[in-house]
Design an enzyme around this catalytic site. Structure first.
Site, PDB file in Angstrom:
ATOM      1  N   ASP A  90       0.493   0.053  12.749  1.00  0.00           N
ATOM      2  CA  ASP A  90      -0.037   1.488  12.941  1.00  0.00           C
ATOM      3  C   ASP A  90       0.319   1.765  14.265  1.00  0.00           C
ATOM      4  O   ASP A  90      -0.479   1.498  15.203  1.00  0.00           O
ATOM      5  CB  ASP A  90      -1.432   1.499  12.897  1.00  0.00           C
ATOM      6  N   GLU A 135      -8.765  -7.997   0.561  1.00  0.00           N
ATOM      7  CA  GLU A 135      -8.294  -8.406   1.741  1.00  0.00           C
ATOM      8  C   GLU A 135      -9.034  -9.842   1.924  1.00  0.00           C
ATOM      9  O   GLU A 135      -8.505 -10.901   2.541  1.00  0.00           O
ATOM     10  CB  GLU A 135      -8.106  -7.673   2.805  1.00  0.00           C
ATOM     11  N   ASP A 140       0.814  -1.239   0.103  1.00  0.00           N
ATOM     12  CA  ASP A 140      -0.107   0.179  -0.033  1.00  0.00           C
ATOM     13  C   ASP A 140       0.950   1.518   0.015  1.00  0.00           C
ATOM     14  O   ASP A 140       1.962   1.103   0.539  1.00  0.00           O
ATOM     15  CB  ASP A 140      -1.013   0.061   1.246  1.00  0.00           C
ATOM     16  N   VAL A 141       0.216   2.264  -0.518  1.00  0.00           N
ATOM     17  CA  VAL A 141       1.278   3.690  -0.714  1.00  0.00           C
ATOM     18  C   VAL A 141       1.109   4.389   0.436  1.00  0.00           C
ATOM     19  O   VAL A 141       1.831   5.264   0.746  1.00  0.00           O
ATOM     20  CB  VAL A 141       0.701   4.069  -2.030  1.00  0.00           C
ATOM     21  N   HIS A 200      -1.916  -9.296  10.288  1.00  0.00           N
ATOM     22  CA  HIS A 200      -2.556  -8.192  10.592  1.00  0.00           C
ATOM     23  C   HIS A 200      -2.331  -7.822  11.938  1.00  0.00           C
ATOM     24  O   HIS A 200      -2.257  -8.394  12.962  1.00  0.00           O
ATOM     25  CB  HIS A 200      -3.933  -8.466  10.287  1.00  0.00           C
TER      26      HIS A 200
END
Length: 305
Positions: free
Chosen positions: A278, A255, A163-164, A185
């Site tokens: 995160d 996903e 992902d960017v 995850h």
């Protein structure tokens, strides 16, 4: 000792000829991680800090003259994340190895000019955008499978699909490379399968029953050999086409289909949440010795709309 100086060398005699064993300074035994799971039930390694020797691995992949492709989608407003993504990749991603960045975008003129190291290049692939962010996300599988078959198979040895809206914040190297890898995850790596947000509706091609499942994988970082990534993305795309024809959309889109695929096509390597984190939401627990690939703070609604 068979010669003076370093590294040390020992002669072990088996029969007639001596076996020379060289004690390399960087080949010392790894410290054992007892606080985390380091092996899957099907004997695939789970990659955490302290479970690999990067010096040995770097040498092995350099001997093979390995080239790694990194795919990233910068569609619509997401192009604003591309500069930081590429700059941090140059600092931390596959340093010392040949890399091709494949940037999929509907705004080719907005792709930033980022200085690249030796043996590294950037290829811009122009694609269309879609009204809904969910459709942008799901069509990644179609685009990756399409270009894998027609281009990537002839240009690189491995594909990493990322992902960017993220940045590399520590080493991410050849320790991740394998025939097929997925990433745990960060929200579910300590959860039981009952907590996993699999697609639970039997009408969907992504359906996983409550009594099935190994791990919950993040759709934002996966990869493997080009051929295996082609098989994965092609299967996921075809499953999503079937779902659309049946009037259903999997709960977590591509996903969900990725998790279904990896349930029945076991990855040969699994990356720990060090490779997908995160910090704003989850902090920095002591179990995470490194945070390697992390989310960039953002307003999801503003970016997606």
């Amino acid at each position: 000792c068979c010669f003076s100086g370093r590294p040390k060398c020992y002669s072990l005699h088996f029969g007639i000829l001596p076996l020379i064993v060289v004690a390399l300074p960087w080949a010392s035994p790894l410290p054992r991680r007892k606080d985390v799971l380091v092996l899957t039930p099907w004997l695939a390694p789970i990659i955490w800090e302290g479970t690999f020797n990067i010096h040995i691995l770097n040498e092995q992949f350099r001997l093979r003259n390995t080239t790694i492709g990194l795919t990233v989608f910068a569609i619509k407003k997401y192009v604003v994340f591309l500069k930081l993504f590429l700059e941090t990749a140059e600092q931390h991603f596959m340093v010392g190895h040949k890399v091709t960045y494949y940037v999929f975008t509907d705004h080719p003129a907005d792709v930033p000019q980022v200085p690249l190291g030796a043996g590294r290049k950037l290829v811009v692939l122009t694609v269309r955008n879609y009204t809904r962010w969910q459709d942008v996300s799901m069509h990644r599988m179609e685009m990756i499978s399409h270009f894998s078959e027609r281009r990537f198979l002839h240009e690189v040895d491995y594909l990493v699909c990322a992902d960017v809206d993220m940045k590399f914040s520590d080493h991410v190297g050849v320790e991740i490379l394998s025939t097929l890898f997925g990433t745990l995850h960060p929200g579910f790596y300590r959860s039981s399968r009952e907590a996993f947000t699999y697609e639970r509706r039997p009408q969907s091609q992504a359906y996983i029953p409550w009594d099935k499942g190994d791990f919950y994988y993040m759709g934002a970082f996966f990869g493997g050999s080009v051929l295996e990534v082609y098989h994965l993305t092609k299967a996921c795309h075809e499953a999503m086409v079937q779902d659309k024809a049946n009037g259903i959309e999997a709960v977590w889109h591509d996903e969900s289909h990725l998790n279904k695929y990896l349930l029945y096509h076991k990855p040969t390597k699994v990356l720990s949440p060090e490779y997908m984190w995160d910090q704003q939401m989850l902090g920095w627990p002591s179990i995470m010795k490194k945070l390697r690939y992390v989310a960039v703070p953002k307003n999801h609604q503003e970016i997606r709309n």
